[in-house]
Scaffold this active site. Sequence first.
Site, PDB file in Angstrom:
ATOM      1  N   CYS A   2      25.078  36.040  47.977  1.00  0.00           N
ATOM      2  CA  CYS A   2      23.802  35.942  48.661  1.00  0.00           C
ATOM      3  C   CYS A   2      23.400  37.303  49.229  1.00  0.00           C
ATOM      4  CB  CYS A   2      23.790  34.930  49.803  1.00  0.00           C
ATOM      5  SG  CYS A   2      24.198  33.268  49.276  1.00  0.00           S
ATOM      6  N   ARG A  35      23.593  40.242  44.160  1.00  0.00           N
ATOM      7  CA  ARG A  35      24.523  39.465  44.970  1.00  0.00           C
ATOM      8  C   ARG A  35      24.449  37.973  44.693  1.00  0.00           C
ATOM      9  NH1 ARG A  35      26.616  42.313  49.251  1.00  0.00           N
ATOM     10  NH2 ARG A  35      27.105  40.364  50.273  1.00  0.00           N
ATOM     11  N   TRP A  83      23.563  32.776  45.955  1.00  0.00           N
ATOM     12  CA  TRP A  83      24.627  32.366  45.038  1.00  0.00           C
ATOM     13  C   TRP A  83      25.131  31.053  45.599  1.00  0.00           C
ATOM     14  CZ3 TRP A  83      29.936  31.368  45.137  1.00  0.00           C
ATOM     15  CH2 TRP A  83      30.546  31.308  43.870  1.00  0.00           C
ATOM     16  N   ASN A 109      24.347  33.677  54.482  1.00  0.00           N
ATOM     17  CA  ASN A 109      25.307  34.066  53.461  1.00  0.00           C
ATOM     18  C   ASN A 109      26.675  33.664  53.975  1.00  0.00           C
ATOM     19  OD1 ASN A 109      26.887  35.368  51.533  1.00  0.00           O
ATOM     20  ND2 ASN A 109      26.797  37.332  52.615  1.00  0.00           N
ATOM     21  N   GLY A 110      27.432  32.890  53.185  1.00  0.00           N
ATOM     22  CA  GLY A 110      28.773  32.495  53.614  1.00  0.00           C
ATOM     23  C   GLY A 110      28.951  30.995  53.520  1.00  0.00           C
ATOM     24  N   GLU A 499      41.159  43.693  30.960  1.00  0.00           N
ATOM     25  CA  GLU A 499      39.818  44.082  31.397  1.00  0.00           C
ATOM     26  C   GLU A 499      38.815  43.947  30.239  1.00  0.00           C
ATOM     27  OE1 GLU A 499      38.272  44.448  33.987  1.00  0.00           O
ATOM     28  OE2 GLU A 499      36.598  45.797  33.656  1.00  0.00           O
ATOM     29  N   LYS A 503      35.513  41.517  30.473  1.00  0.00           N
ATOM     30  CA  LYS A 503      34.128  41.979  30.286  1.00  0.00           C
ATOM     31  C   LYS A 503      33.412  41.088  29.287  1.00  0.00           C
ATOM     32  CE  LYS A 503      33.687  43.852  33.103  1.00  0.00           C
ATOM     33  NZ  LYS A 503      34.567  44.276  34.124  1.00  0.00           N
ATOM     34  N   GLU A 506      32.680  37.633  30.731  1.00  0.00           N
ATOM     35  CA  GLU A 506      31.681  37.670  31.796  1.00  0.00           C
ATOM     36  C   GLU A 506      30.259  37.787  31.280  1.00  0.00           C
ATOM     37  OE1 GLU A 506      33.349  41.070  34.010  1.00  0.00           O
ATOM     38  OE2 GLU A 506      32.793  39.929  35.768  1.00  0.00           O
ATOM     39  N   HIS A 522      55.750  35.074  21.755  1.00  0.00           N
ATOM     40  CA  HIS A 522      56.263  34.005  22.611  1.00  0.00           C
ATOM     41  C   HIS A 522      55.245  32.876  22.759  1.00  0.00           C
ATOM     42  CE1 HIS A 522      59.743  36.411  23.591  1.00  0.00           C
ATOM     43  NE2 HIS A 522      58.929  37.446  23.753  1.00  0.00           N
ATOM     44  N   LYS A 625      27.832  39.516  42.483  1.00  0.00           N
ATOM     45  CA  LYS A 625      28.519  40.800  42.531  1.00  0.00           C
ATOM     46  C   LYS A 625      29.693  40.810  43.495  1.00  0.00           C
ATOM     47  CE  LYS A 625      29.069  45.140  41.578  1.00  0.00           C
ATOM     48  NZ  LYS A 625      29.794  45.357  40.310  1.00  0.00           N
TER      49      LYS A 625
HETATM   50  C1  F6R Z   1      34.447  41.846  37.091  1.00  0.00           C
HETATM   51  C2  F6R Z   1      34.165  42.000  38.509  1.00  0.00           C
HETATM   52  C3  F6R Z   1      34.991  41.225  39.469  1.00  0.00           C
HETATM   53  C4  F6R Z   1      35.344  42.090  40.690  1.00  0.00           C
HETATM   54  C5  F6R Z   1      36.073  41.252  41.746  1.00  0.00           C
HETATM   55  C6  F6R Z   1      36.468  42.098  42.938  1.00  0.00           C
HETATM   56  O1  F6R Z   1      33.596  42.605  36.316  1.00  0.00           O
HETATM   57  O2  F6R Z   1      33.288  42.714  38.898  1.00  0.00           O
HETATM   58  O3  F6R Z   1      36.138  40.690  38.880  1.00  0.00           O
HETATM   59  O4  F6R Z   1      36.147  43.150  40.271  1.00  0.00           O
HETATM   60  O5  F6R Z   1      35.234  40.217  42.166  1.00  0.00           O
HETATM   61  O6  F6R Z   1      35.340  42.665  43.546  1.00  0.00           O
HETATM   62  P1  F6R Z   1      35.493  43.873  44.561  1.00  0.00           P
HETATM   63  O7  F6R Z   1      35.996  45.036  43.784  1.00  0.00           O
HETATM   64  O8  F6R Z   1      34.120  44.094  45.108  1.00  0.00           O
HETATM   65  O9  F6R Z   1      36.476  43.429  45.596  1.00  0.00           O
END
Ligand code: F6R
Length: 630
Positions: A2, A35, A83, A109-110, A499, A503, A506, A522, A625
């Site tokens: 949010c 956000r 969100w 937010n929260g 990673e 990506k 996501e 395995h 985010k």
């Molecule tokens: C993936 C991504 C998330 C963040 C995770 C931690 O692309 O962005 O997996 O890495 O939510 O976020 P931060 O780094 O802000 O604690």
Amino acid sequence: MCGIVGYVGRPDGHGNAGHSALDVVLEGLRRLEYRGYDSAGVAVVADGVISSRKKSGKLSNLLAELEARPLPETVTGIGHTRWATHGGPTDQNAHPHLSDGGKLALIHNGIIENFAELKRELMAKGVTFASETDTEVAAALLGDIFRTKLNGDVSDGGLTRAMQLACQRLEGAFTLLAVHADQPDVVVAARRNSPLVVGLGEGENFLGSDVSGFIDYTRRAVELGQDQIVTITADSVDITDFYGAPAEGKEYHVDWDPASAEKGGFSSFMAKEINDQPDAVGQTLLGRSDINGKLTLDEIRIDPELLKQVNKIIVLACGTAAYAGTVAKYAIENWCRIPTEVELAHEFRYRDPILDANTLVVSISQSGETMDTLMAVRYAREQGAKTISICNTNGSTIPRESDAVLYTHAGPEIAVASTKAFLAQITAAYLLGLYLAQLRGNIFSGQIKDVLADLNKIPAKIQSILDNSGPLRELARSMKDEKSVLFLGRHVGYPVALEGALKLKEIAYIHAEGFAAGELKHGPIALIDEGQPVFVVVPSPRGRDSLHAKVVSNIQEVRARGARTLVIAEEGDEAVKAYAEHVFYVPETPTLLMPLLTTVPLQIFALELASAKGYDVDQPRNLAKSVTVE
Ligand code: F6R
């Protein structure tokens, strides 16, 4: 999660600087939309009346609604981009929520953890609810306190006093912003465990979840502490605790300019941020050594004698940041010979971890607001551990609550999927590892100089990968109808494989899994059948012989079972060619530093494939985010 914006200007037309509240709030929401984008809403106070609009879906839906049903021009307003946590992403559940007969509007937010109990209490008093949200309960509580406890009296604090009393009842994590029709020149906000920053203007003041909420108008920001209430008018900012005792905020200058948070000619923020990576790594390395080549991390304020006694390191993070931590483990153990564990922050404090004053906890977080990481850091401090935060966001909560911070200088990361922050986190973790090794005398200063020299060559090497990514992009576009892609890696290539898979999941919504290449036989090898695409991240043939040879064997194993092998290897590695359908070369670099290069093709692959599918790569479905709820 949010995004929250608040604004008050002088009531002499459209604010002192000629700003209309709605313009400021909508601009802030545009910048904060990363956000959360399940819904958006605004409320303004004009002529003693609250008017609001809210719409499910992205901000563009709200803009269309405002076009159809404009709001009055005024100088006081709040805005929210959501969100969803409690209640689906509907118009009804969108913020603001109203109470006190429509005279009070609140955004949040929260998560209010005791909302059910409060709701029962309010319903017993005859209050009715229109949404499924915890936020509406907070709005109703605030309205009820304002009206029945304070009799709507605005002479003695009014909304501020009501907010203090309401916060004394609320449990959980929250940033709340409220406006009231009877106090048209005031926005009152509260924060507990969720982010909130004040922006200081001339004849106008701002509130935002982060500074991007007001970066177009001021670079003067004030950091708020835990459990604080702030009341802004056009000419004042007053901070108290939840019981009314005056408190001080900490002012700081925002050192990035609004342009760095724009797409700058790229089709998406993610494309821009991938292209920003040479700079992100370069900036993170800048100014870290003295003229003798000695590493100087000025921000590390922990007594060096204490750091020398560290006998265990625990890296705490989530998602991509945790993969950066896994890369860091290989480097830190190699350079410092200190046992290093990497733990997902949300698992950490529920397993009774063993830590004491000789444990160094390194948290990694782009936002500095991830609730799981914050809670884990707090727990670690309570247990007596020393805490260092690697963070990209100045003034955010995790660095503020840590003993020391090592900032990454990647600049604002707007796309929800993390790219440049990941490389900057790895870079900072290397610096920390080298610093500890230097302090403890684990490696010679000449070696440190050599690693720093290798690190300083990385930005140009990333640039060359970016400049030569045409064939990779073409391949990605041709694979847009794939249903599943697997990723394999060993050693530091393992977190890179994880990673790469993350990506793709996501932003392209494709089933993707990363595996340690050695684990394949395995179990996961059963997934391989004819035509299954498998990316393999191959270590340098100049590193440990056996490591390279083992991964080449793994390529052969999957290829023998019909896989299409897509290989990321170091320039000059001829051995992989015979077994790869496609090879993408990265410049030569020492094995430990390779993730800074091998990750880049995987980011580009995901971006290009998702774009070919027509998806919004900056705002993937269901994500936000920064995850500021547990
Ligand atoms: C993936 C991504 C998330 C963040 C995770 C931690 O692309 O962005 O997996 O890495 O939510 O976020 P931060 O780094 O802000 O604690």
